[in-house]
Scaffold this motif. Structure first.
Motif, PDB file in Angstrom:
ATOM      1  N   UNK A 153       0.641  -1.412  -0.008  1.00  0.00           N
ATOM      2  CA  UNK A 153       0.068  -0.040  -0.005  1.00  0.00           C
ATOM      3  C   UNK A 153       1.004   1.338  -0.053  1.00  0.00           C
ATOM      4  N   UNK A 154       2.027   1.252   0.633  1.00  0.00           N
ATOM      5  CA  UNK A 154       2.890   2.331   0.830  1.00  0.00           C
ATOM      6  C   UNK A 154       3.492   2.535  -0.804  1.00  0.00           C
ATOM      7  N   UNK A 155       4.111   1.188  -1.320  1.00  0.00           N
ATOM      8  CA  UNK A 155       4.404   1.482  -2.530  1.00  0.00           C
ATOM      9  C   UNK A 155       3.585   2.010  -3.601  1.00  0.00           C
ATOM     10  N   UNK A 156       2.254   1.607  -3.446  1.00  0.00           N
ATOM     11  CA  UNK A 156       1.004   2.011  -4.405  1.00  0.00           C
ATOM     12  C   UNK A 156       1.341   3.710  -4.377  1.00  0.00           C
ATOM     13  N   UNK A 157       1.212   4.074  -2.758  1.00  0.00           N
ATOM     14  CA  UNK A 157       1.162   5.485  -2.788  1.00  0.00           C
ATOM     15  C   UNK A 157       2.294   6.237  -3.231  1.00  0.00           C
ATOM     16  N   UNK A 158       3.360   5.668  -3.279  1.00  0.00           N
ATOM     17  CA  UNK A 158       4.681   6.424  -3.880  1.00  0.00           C
ATOM     18  C   UNK A 158       4.415   6.264  -5.314  1.00  0.00           C
ATOM     19  N   UNK A 159       4.407   5.096  -5.980  1.00  0.00           N
ATOM     20  CA  UNK A 159       4.053   5.231  -7.331  1.00  0.00           C
ATOM     21  C   UNK A 159       2.880   6.035  -7.950  1.00  0.00           C
ATOM     22  N   UNK A 160       1.816   6.174  -7.239  1.00  0.00           N
ATOM     23  CA  UNK A 160       0.926   7.218  -7.742  1.00  0.00           C
ATOM     24  C   UNK A 160       1.355   8.697  -7.631  1.00  0.00           C
ATOM     25  N   UNK A 161       2.176   8.770  -6.375  1.00  0.00           N
ATOM     26  CA  UNK A 161       2.861  10.167  -6.480  1.00  0.00           C
ATOM     27  C   UNK A 161       3.799  10.344  -7.650  1.00  0.00           C
ATOM     28  N   UNK A 162       4.608   9.692  -7.650  1.00  0.00           N
ATOM     29  CA  UNK A 162       5.539   9.811  -8.914  1.00  0.00           C
ATOM     30  C   UNK A 162       4.826   9.872 -10.133  1.00  0.00           C
ATOM     31  N   UNK A 163       3.879   9.136 -10.535  1.00  0.00           N
ATOM     32  CA  UNK A 163       2.932   9.192 -11.784  1.00  0.00           C
ATOM     33  C   UNK A 163       2.374  10.669 -11.847  1.00  0.00           C
ATOM     34  N   UNK A 164       1.908  11.131 -10.682  1.00  0.00           N
ATOM     35  CA  UNK A 164       1.346  12.351 -10.747  1.00  0.00           C
ATOM     36  C   UNK A 164       2.236  13.541 -11.187  1.00  0.00           C
ATOM     37  N   UNK A 165       3.538  13.358 -10.577  1.00  0.00           N
ATOM     38  CA  UNK A 165       4.662  14.547 -10.725  1.00  0.00           C
ATOM     39  C   UNK A 165       4.897  14.390 -12.007  1.00  0.00           C
ATOM     40  N   UNK A 166       5.250  12.961 -12.771  1.00  0.00           N
ATOM     41  CA  UNK A 166       5.426  13.052 -14.156  1.00  0.00           C
ATOM     42  C   UNK A 166       4.433  13.431 -15.139  1.00  0.00           C
ATOM     43  N   UNK A 167       3.305  13.064 -14.970  1.00  0.00           N
ATOM     44  CA  UNK A 167       2.260  13.663 -15.447  1.00  0.00           C
ATOM     45  C   UNK A 167       1.932  15.250 -15.465  1.00  0.00           C
ATOM     46  N   UNK A 168       2.271  15.826 -14.453  1.00  0.00           N
ATOM     47  CA  UNK A 168       2.366  16.991 -14.120  1.00  0.00           C
ATOM     48  C   UNK A 168       3.263  17.830 -14.989  1.00  0.00           C
ATOM     49  N   UNK A 169       4.515  17.198 -15.200  1.00  0.00           N
ATOM     50  CA  UNK A 169       5.697  17.996 -15.942  1.00  0.00           C
ATOM     51  C   UNK A 169       5.245  17.631 -17.397  1.00  0.00           C
ATOM     52  N   UNK A 170       4.790  16.629 -17.752  1.00  0.00           N
ATOM     53  CA  UNK A 170       4.314  16.273 -18.973  1.00  0.00           C
ATOM     54  C   UNK A 170       3.291  17.349 -19.554  1.00  0.00           C
ATOM     55  N   UNK A 171       2.045  17.345 -18.729  1.00  0.00           N
ATOM     56  CA  UNK A 171       1.299  18.450 -18.992  1.00  0.00           C
ATOM     57  C   UNK A 171       1.403  19.776 -19.205  1.00  0.00           C
ATOM     58  N   UNK A 172       2.342  20.321 -18.092  1.00  0.00           N
ATOM     59  CA  UNK A 172       3.089  21.806 -18.211  1.00  0.00           C
ATOM     60  C   UNK A 172       3.530  21.834 -19.519  1.00  0.00           C
ATOM     61  N   UNK A 173       4.453  20.843 -19.834  1.00  0.00           N
ATOM     62  CA  UNK A 173       5.112  20.996 -21.517  1.00  0.00           C
ATOM     63  C   UNK A 173       3.994  21.049 -22.682  1.00  0.00           C
ATOM     64  N   UNK A 174       3.119  20.402 -22.561  1.00  0.00           N
ATOM     65  CA  UNK A 174       2.284  20.159 -23.488  1.00  0.00           C
ATOM     66  C   UNK A 174       1.342  21.628 -23.257  1.00  0.00           C
ATOM     67  N   UNK A 175       1.119  22.179 -22.299  1.00  0.00           N
ATOM     68  CA  UNK A 175       0.205  23.502 -22.344  1.00  0.00           C
ATOM     69  C   UNK A 175       1.145  24.755 -22.495  1.00  0.00           C
ATOM     70  N   UNK A 176       2.556  24.542 -22.520  1.00  0.00           N
ATOM     71  CA  UNK A 176       3.232  25.995 -22.643  1.00  0.00           C
ATOM     72  C   UNK A 176       3.150  26.499 -24.106  1.00  0.00           C
ATOM     73  N   UNK A 177       3.349  27.739 -24.173  1.00  0.00           N
ATOM     74  CA  UNK A 177       3.218  28.391 -25.608  1.00  0.00           C
ATOM     75  C   UNK A 177       4.824  28.515 -25.912  1.00  0.00           C
ATOM     76  N   UNK A 178       5.219  28.405 -26.947  1.00  0.00           N
ATOM     77  CA  UNK A 178       4.660  27.881 -28.227  1.00  0.00           C
ATOM     78  C   UNK A 178       4.783  26.439 -28.185  1.00  0.00           C
ATOM     79  N   UNK A 179       5.506  25.666 -27.520  1.00  0.00           N
ATOM     80  CA  UNK A 179       5.285  24.248 -27.268  1.00  0.00           C
ATOM     81  C   UNK A 179       3.982  23.507 -27.544  1.00  0.00           C
ATOM     82  N   UNK A 180       2.876  24.482 -27.197  1.00  0.00           N
ATOM     83  CA  UNK A 180       1.453  23.675 -27.349  1.00  0.00           C
ATOM     84  C   UNK A 180       1.031  23.599 -28.740  1.00  0.00           C
TER      85      UNK A 180
END
Length: 191
Positions: A136-163
């Motif tokens: 359960x602790x590992x799941x929490x860490x993996x979900x947190x890591x996923x959210x951090x990667x998704x955030x970095x990716x989403x920021x890149x996708x949304x920034x101008x002019x890269x969007x």
């Protein structure tokens, strides 16, 4: 002279597209890797459940409702296969709900075990319980890591002019894991 300026502009734009596209690919692969880690931890938990259920069965055979609830929740959760390419907010929510049912059923199973002193003292049960807690602790860490990667990716996708490059090549935002409904309230434990 104008010819060289235009060639320079085209080269700069081409390099920008090249670098931006490859940056998206790298970040998207990071999201995929983080998602694979989340799935791995859920699979680990799923693999531990039959051993836990069988251990409890030996001590608490008449707790069939709780045991069948855990087994059914596990079956439902493992039937939902969600690849990172299919990751939408709705599909992720469905996946999270199935996993929450497993967590809830396991919680009830652990609560039932409190009624069986011999079971609580069983080395197998204690070891499986510790492994589940660790998972359960590992799941929490993996979900947190996923959210951090998704955030970095989403920021890149949304920034101008890269969007503009993202839209051109179909790089869409990825959803985040969110807290389950009611998670803001501590669970009530009663014996």
């Amino acid at each position: 002279m104008k010819k060289w300026i235009w060639i320079g502009v085209v080269v700069v734009v081409a390099i920008y597209f090249y670098a931006t596209y490859n940056g998206f690919v790298t970040k998207e692969e990071g999201v995929k890797g983080a998602w694979a880690n989340v799935e791995t931890q859920y699979q680990r938990r799923s693999d531990l459940i039959p051993n836990l259920v069988n251990t409890v069965k030996g001590y608490a055979a008449h707790e069939t409702k709780t045991l069948s609830d855990v087994t059914e929740a596990r079956a439902k959760a493992t039937s939902i296969n969600l690849s990172v390419d299919e990751l939408t907010q709705e599909r992720l929510k469905e996946f999270q709900q199935a996993q929450a049912q497993v967590r809830s059923a396991l919680g009830r199973l652990i609560a039932v075990s409190e009624n069986y002193p011999d079971l609580k003292a069983s080395k197998n049960f204690l070891e499986l319980q510790a492994q589940l807690e660790g998972t359960e602790n590992r799941i929490t860490v993996a979900r947190k890591d996923f959210n951090e990667m998704a955030q970095a990716y989403n920021v890149s996708v949304r920034r101008f002019p890269a969007n503009l490059v993202a839209k051109m090549f179909g790089f869409d935002q990825k959803p985040y894991f969110e807290a389950a409904e009611g998670a803001e309230q501590a669970p009530k434990v009663e014996f």
